[in-house]
Write a protein that holds these residues in place. Structure first.
Motif, mmCIF file in Angstrom:
data_model
loop_
_atom_site.group_PDB
_atom_site.id
_atom_site.type_symbol
_atom_site.label_atom_id
_atom_site.label_comp_id
_atom_site.label_asym_id
_atom_site.label_seq_id
_atom_site.Cartn_x
_atom_site.Cartn_y
_atom_site.Cartn_z
ATOM 1 N N VAL A 24 11.778 2.213 -7.316
ATOM 2 C CA VAL A 24 11.647 1.907 -5.888
ATOM 3 C C VAL A 24 10.248 1.374 -5.582
ATOM 4 O O VAL A 24 10.079 0.407 -4.824
ATOM 5 C CB VAL A 24 11.946 3.173 -5.047
ATOM 6 N N GLY A 25 9.243 2.009 -6.177
ATOM 7 C CA GLY A 25 7.876 1.541 -5.958
ATOM 8 C C GLY A 25 7.663 0.128 -6.450
ATOM 9 O O GLY A 25 7.028 -0.701 -5.778
ATOM 10 N N PHE A 33 2.015 6.338 -2.149
ATOM 11 C CA PHE A 33 2.886 7.499 -1.937
ATOM 12 C C PHE A 33 3.768 7.709 -3.154
ATOM 13 O O PHE A 33 4.180 6.750 -3.811
ATOM 14 C CB PHE A 33 3.739 7.292 -0.694
ATOM 15 N N PRO A 34 4.064 8.984 -3.458
ATOM 16 C CA PRO A 34 4.891 9.277 -4.635
ATOM 17 C C PRO A 34 6.338 8.857 -4.408
ATOM 18 O O PRO A 34 7.071 9.464 -3.626
ATOM 19 C CB PRO A 34 4.769 10.799 -4.796
ATOM 20 N N VAL A 81 0.836 -1.208 0.000
ATOM 21 C CA VAL A 81 0.000 0.000 0.000
ATOM 22 C C VAL A 81 0.865 1.250 0.000
ATOM 23 O O VAL A 81 0.581 2.243 -0.706
ATOM 24 C CB VAL A 81 -0.944 -0.020 1.211
ATOM 25 N N PHE A 82 1.954 1.219 0.782
ATOM 26 C CA PHE A 82 2.868 2.367 0.826
ATOM 27 C C PHE A 82 3.503 2.607 -0.539
ATOM 28 O O PHE A 82 3.624 3.756 -0.992
ATOM 29 C CB PHE A 82 3.944 2.117 1.882
#
Length: 290
Positions: free
Chosen positions: A176-177, A170-171, A165-166
């Motif tokens: 990394v995402g 979050f941008p 979820v993080f």
């Protein structure tokens, strides 16, 4: 002059006396037969006692269903069976709504986002992770106990869900995402294989007595497959309606709730007899360790 017949009789040798017959005398044979008959008469009651039940069983035929039926359950046994059935149904309900099937359904899209377009390769990663978690669980099952593995597994699943979820909400840098998403997905599958998957299927029959085990397992697996069907039916609809982040946050919340449920209601079965487990489940036995 030839001898006269009387003189011939005097010359002939005397006829030998008959030899006695070998064996017992008539009186001895009679006595022996009397002893044998007496022994047979004494053994007759014992033979009748031996054969009487068998003859009665043959004459009566196979036992009726009423005679072979187990005695009815007592009130305490019925209450314990109901408690175990509710615990088993709740565990399977929470297991399914903690999102395991949703994550598996959505994992191919997650791997595709990080550049793994092959569904076979994505399934291979998921299978290896699941197998590794099962190996670790088989090693820790009798060391840490069922209850501790169950609680730790759901806490790890909740952490993995919130990590995904993080990474979605979050941008962050795209690489990394994606890395956090794939890490959270594999971590979720690994921690599920540690306890939520195997322990749920093991601990329910261990909590049940031999007389109620089939009914409890039947009810629990009915709940499992109904919830499995509902998650598979509505998961993508919920994703379209609320988004992946919100649905995964709900999965994480259910995982935390399940860890709390296991802490309060699950009885440890490692190294304990069925009598001790039943005493722990009974509300009339305060102070029993869980």
């Amino acid at each position: 002059m030839p001898p006269t017949p009387l003189a011939a009789l005097l010359v002939l040798p005397a006829t030998p006396a008959p030899r006695p017959r070998l064996g017992l005398a008539p009186s001895s044979r009679h006595a022996r037969g009397t002893v044998v008959r007496a022994a047979a008469l004494r053994a007759l009651p014992r033979r009748l006692e031996f054969w009487h039940p068998r003859l009665a069983a043959v004459e009566s035929g196979p036992p009726s269903s009423q005679s072979s039926a187990p005695p009815p359950q007592t009130g305490v046994e019925s209450q314990d069976a109901t408690s175990v059935a509710l615990i088993g149904g709740s565990l399977f309900f929470l297991q399914q709504f903690a999102g395991i099937n949703g994550v598996l359904y959505f994992s191919s899209l997650t791997f595709r986002d990080v550049g793994i377009a092959s569904g076979i390769l994505a399934s291979l990663y998921v299978g290896i992770t699941n197998f590794g978690g099962a190996l670790v669980a088989s090693n820790l099952m009798d060391k840490q106990g069922r209850k501790n593995l169950l609680i730790g597994s759901y806490l790890g699943m909740a952490f993995a869900m919130f990590l995904i979820v993080f990474s979605i909400s979050f941008p962050l840098d795209e690489d990394v995402g994606h890395t956090l998403s794939i890490t959270g997905t594999l971590l979720y599958i690994f921690t599920f294989a540690l306890g939520a998957g195997p322990v749920t299927g093991i601990i329910i029959p261990e909590l049940s007595s031999a007389r109620t085990r089939l009914k409890v397992m039947g009810f629990s697996f009915t709940v499992h497959w109904v919830c499995n069907f509902l998650v598979g039916l509505y998961f993508l609809e919920l994703v379209k309606l609320f988004g992946v982040g919100a649905v995964y946050a709900g999965f994480g919340g259910v995982s935390l709730l399940t860890a709390l449920f296991a802490y309060n209601f699950i009885v440890e079965t490692k190294g304990r007899s069925l009598e001790e487990i039943e005493m722990s489940l009974s509300p009339c036995a305060p102070g029993e360790p869980k």
